[in-house]
Design a protein around this motif. Structure first.
Motif, short mmCIF file in Angstrom:
data_model
loop_
_atom_site.label_atom_id
_atom_site.label_comp_id
_atom_site.label_asym_id
_atom_site.label_seq_id
_atom_site.Cartn_x
_atom_site.Cartn_y
_atom_site.Cartn_z
N ALA A 98 0.78 -1.27 -0.11
CA ALA A 98 0.02 0.09 0.33
C ALA A 98 0.46 1.42 0.14
O ALA A 98 1.77 1.89 0.50
N MET A 99 0.70 2.25 -0.68
CA MET A 99 1.31 3.23 -0.43
C MET A 99 0.14 4.83 -0.68
O MET A 99 -1.05 4.69 -0.88
N PRO A 100 0.16 5.77 0.03
CA PRO A 100 -0.24 7.27 -0.37
C PRO A 100 -0.23 7.53 -1.28
O PRO A 100 0.69 7.81 -2.03
N ILE A 101 -1.17 8.20 -1.75
CA ILE A 101 -1.06 8.91 -3.01
C ILE A 101 -1.10 10.57 -2.65
O ILE A 101 0.44 11.35 -3.28
N ASP A 102 -1.60 11.16 -1.98
CA ASP A 102 -1.53 12.40 -1.47
C ASP A 102 -1.62 12.71 0.17
O ASP A 102 -1.55 11.37 0.33
N ASP A 103 -1.92 13.70 0.82
CA ASP A 103 -1.71 13.66 2.44
C ASP A 103 -3.57 13.57 2.44
O ASP A 103 -4.17 13.16 3.85
N ARG A 104 -4.77 13.05 1.70
CA ARG A 104 -6.06 12.41 2.02
C ARG A 104 -6.33 11.65 1.20
O ARG A 104 -7.54 11.12 1.28
N LEU A 155 -12.37 12.54 4.26
CA LEU A 155 -14.04 13.17 3.79
C LEU A 155 -13.56 14.88 4.48
O LEU A 155 -12.98 14.84 5.31
N PRO A 156 -14.32 15.56 4.20
CA PRO A 156 -14.09 16.88 4.66
C PRO A 156 -14.24 16.90 5.97
O PRO A 156 -13.88 17.78 6.59
N LEU A 157 -15.38 15.85 6.70
CA LEU A 157 -15.49 15.42 8.42
C LEU A 157 -14.53 15.44 9.24
O LEU A 157 -14.17 14.84 8.70
N ASP A 158 -13.58 16.53 9.20
CA ASP A 158 -12.75 16.19 10.81
C ASP A 158 -12.52 14.69 11.12
O ASP A 158 -13.51 14.26 12.27
#
Length: 365
Positions: A98-104, A155-158
């Motif tokens: 597995a790998m992150p694509i970006d910070d989200r 998601l936008p909700l923290d």
């Protein structure tokens, strides 16, 4: 010798016939135990906690437990696991990346294999003239494969994350039968400001379909060993019904160096089973897991799960459960974990030793 060999051949054919028919009879209707190899679990750390990890899983193995947890990755990760069952007759292996694509967002891929290898096929041991030729004995494997492609995003909700799995199922029983299957999973995680974690994993949400193809000539050579019986091929479609896993957990820190994580999960099947809570609509099986850690270096784990109402000889029922134990060691991105797990219940003698390794690529940077 010839008579003995014929009896041996007939007995082997009968065993193969029973194995083959029982393995494929699940293809006739929607079954509560279809594709069960995908529900055994991965990662010795999770197995040591009786699989009560859906709310807090946050590494490469999240692709299996709850893909929403992949968003916590800070670097690429690789995981490996091996375990043996039934006195080393069956082997269960797992590998994931597995790998992150970006910070989200993040992606991952997992491969599971559960198989029995080197099964003797003596259906051709004796030819039509009754001659024995041991060179005609072959071996085959009965193996199940699962490939899972995962995607996760914040998601936008923290504190709220989601993930989805697309999985391909491949099942092979020697030259006798093969199948392809496809299904989808969805996972959600939510963390509150006071560090309570909640998780939901919905498996096979669209129902997972397996399509079988059979070698009719091979099947007839087996079923012909059962005299007076006309064995018919099973249906070619197998359906796996959805399952839910809900969980909550919290980690407590003591004196900076010591931590205790407590987790509680509910496993829900939409069928009537021997689970501790069972109705016509759904059955619920709880799991409880604990992890004690020291300086994020050494871990001790324990869990209870698989609570069942087991029918006794006198038609009474006793509640059984499955205890699990485990230890782990983590140093500079390398995690080595071990679990000692009872594959049935506390009264059985069949225990399995599970080993797993996780590697965080940050150690190379």
């Amino acid at each position: 010798m010839c008579i003995f060999a014929k009896k041996l051949c007939l007995k082997t054919k009968l065993v193969l016939a029973l194995y083959f028919v029982s393995a494929l009879s699940i293809a006739q209707t929607a079954r509560k135990y279809s594709n069960e190899f995908m529900n055994i679990g991965v990662d010795a750390a999770a197995l040591g906690m009786s699989n009560a990890v859906v709310s807090h899983t946050n590494d490469v193995t999240s692709g299996y437990w709850n893909p929403a947890g992949l968003v916590h990755l800070e670097d690429n990760q690789l995981a490996l696991m091996h375990s043996s069952y039934f006195a080393n007759i069956a082997n269960y292996n797992f590998i994931a990346y597995a790998m992150p694509i970006d910070d989200r967002s993040a992606v991952g891929i997992s491969l599971i294999r559960f198989g029995v290898d080197d099964i003797l096929d003596t259906t051709q041991l004796i030819d039509e003239q009754g001659n024995i030729n041991y060179d005609r004995i072959n071996t085959f494997s009965a193996a199940d494969y699962g490939v899972v492609f995962s995607y996760a995003r914040k998601l936008p909700l923290d504190g709220l994350n989601y993930g989805v799995n697309a999985k391909v199922i491949r099942r092979i029983i020697g030259d006798f039968a093969t199948s392809w299957g496809f299904g989808l999973d969805v996972g959600i995680q939510f963390e509150t400001k006071n560090n309570w974690k909640f998780g939901l994993m919905a498996r096979d949400i669209t129902t997972t379909f397996n399509t079988w193809t059979f070698n009719e000539e091979k099947f007839e050579s087996i079923s012909g060993a059962i005299e007076g019986q006309n064995q018919e091929l099973p249906e070619t479609t197998e359906i796996t019904i959805p399952k839910l896993q809900l969980g909550m957990s919290k980690e407590f820190i003591f004196n900076y160096d010591y931590s205790l994580r407590a987790a509680f999960d509910l496993n829900v099947r939409f069928a009537q089973t021997n689970d501790i809570v069972s109705t016509d609509f759904a059955s619920i099986n709880p799991a409880l897991g604990f992890q004690f850690g020291y300086t994020d270096l050494v871990f001790l784990r324990a869990g209870l799960g698989n609570f069942q109402n087991e029918l006794q000889i006198d038609n009474s029922t006793d509640m059984t459960f499955q205890p699990n134990f485990g230890v782990g060691f983590k140093y500079k991105g390398i995690s080595i974990d071990y679990a000692f797990t009872d594959i049935g219940d506390q009264s059985a003698a069949l225990y399995s030793n599970v080993f797993s390794l996780k590697l965080d690529f940050s150690i190379f940077r």
